[in-house]
Design an enzyme around this catalytic site. Sequence first.
Site, PDB file in Angstrom:
ATOM      1  N   CYS A 178       0.858  -1.184   0.000  1.00 50.06           N
ATOM      2  CA  CYS A 178       0.000   0.000   0.000  1.00 50.06           C
ATOM      3  C   CYS A 178       0.891   1.230   0.000  1.00 50.06           C
ATOM      4  CB  CYS A 178      -0.927   0.011   1.214  1.00 50.06           C
ATOM      5  SG  CYS A 178      -1.920   1.519   1.347  1.00 50.06           S
ATOM      6  N   HIS A 235      -4.056  -4.779 -10.388  1.00 45.19           N
ATOM      7  CA  HIS A 235      -4.961  -3.664 -10.678  1.00 45.19           C
ATOM      8  C   HIS A 235      -5.566  -3.812 -12.065  1.00 45.19           C
ATOM      9  CE1 HIS A 235      -3.860  -1.112  -7.211  1.00 45.19           C
ATOM     10  NE2 HIS A 235      -2.711  -1.748  -7.314  1.00 45.19           N
ATOM     11  N   GLU A 290     -11.132  -1.051  -3.808  1.00 44.43           N
ATOM     12  CA  GLU A 290      -9.969  -1.811  -3.363  1.00 44.43           C
ATOM     13  C   GLU A 290     -10.334  -3.244  -2.996  1.00 44.43           C
ATOM     14  OE1 GLU A 290      -6.680  -0.434  -1.067  1.00 44.43           O
ATOM     15  OE2 GLU A 290      -7.526   1.581  -0.936  1.00 44.43           O
ATOM     16  N   CYS A 320      -5.956   5.230  -3.158  1.00 48.94           N
ATOM     17  CA  CYS A 320      -5.146   4.012  -3.200  1.00 48.94           C
ATOM     18  C   CYS A 320      -3.828   4.369  -3.879  1.00 48.94           C
ATOM     19  CB  CYS A 320      -5.864   2.908  -3.968  1.00 48.94           C
ATOM     20  SG  CYS A 320      -4.892   1.400  -4.179  1.00 48.94           S
ATOM     21  N   GLY A 336      -2.931   2.016  -6.602  1.00 49.84           N
ATOM     22  CA  GLY A 336      -3.913   2.249  -7.659  1.00 49.84           C
ATOM     23  C   GLY A 336      -3.592   3.503  -8.457  1.00 49.84           C
TER      24      GLY A 336
END
Length: 269
Positions: free
Chosen positions: A75, A154, A203, A212, A215
């Site tokens: 993350c 993703h 998510e 994110c 992301g």
Amino acid sequence: MTNPIRFTKMHGAGNDYIYVNTMAYPLENPEELAIKWSAPHTGIGSDGLVLIGSSEKADFSMRIFNADGSEAMMCGNASRCIGKYVYEAGLTTKETVTLETLSGIKELRLTVADGIVTEVTVDMGTPGVGEIALELEAGGQIYTGTVVSMGNPHLVIFVNDINEIDLPAIGPALENHSFFPDRTNVEFVEVLKDDEVRMRVWERGSGITQACGTGACATAVASVLCGKTKRKTKVIMDGGPLTIQWDESTGKVYMTGGAVTVFEGTIKV
């Protein structure tokens, strides 16, 4: 017998987690605690639980558990918050910190003013690129997306108007699509300029979140691959913007943004 655990609530661009220094407060059942503590009405409320630990390979280690108890690989927003945490808590005096994650060792470059970390740049590594124009059926519609890995999966989908996307309905359908046996994060993206996009995210394991980091990185990479933007792009999310640069010479992705301490407290286990 209950033991009080010291925690810190932090967020990066609205992506909020509960942070625990496990070098001082070891936790035996983080999966269960992530579910319990992340609950908005009966717990602390967050997108998940982040454990800061020691490491034999780096300065510190990070483990992330989503609000549903599943463990995440990486993350970016949490990484920035850890950079701020360890410096301001006096756990390090370094302004370049290495962090061991399940997707490899990440380098955090801290911008410090008067002892306060104002911004953190994370070396997110080299992206993995999958299919650029993958067509998937979900909810009776065909979506065309770009598959990118930033240490976690993703699916980036470009749309003309992001406000027309029913994210609560389509997000879970794409997250759990049979093409992704381990599920995936889903980003819907509207291009605003050749160096600015608007992104919303569903998510994996947490649902709709304010932001994110991985992301945003995947979005920037997909934007370059699809000829939408330059290599340095502002990605605007519900919780705020991040600046992402996909460096052409090294192939690495760099993410820059702030980190905010919301509050601290103790909770019994």
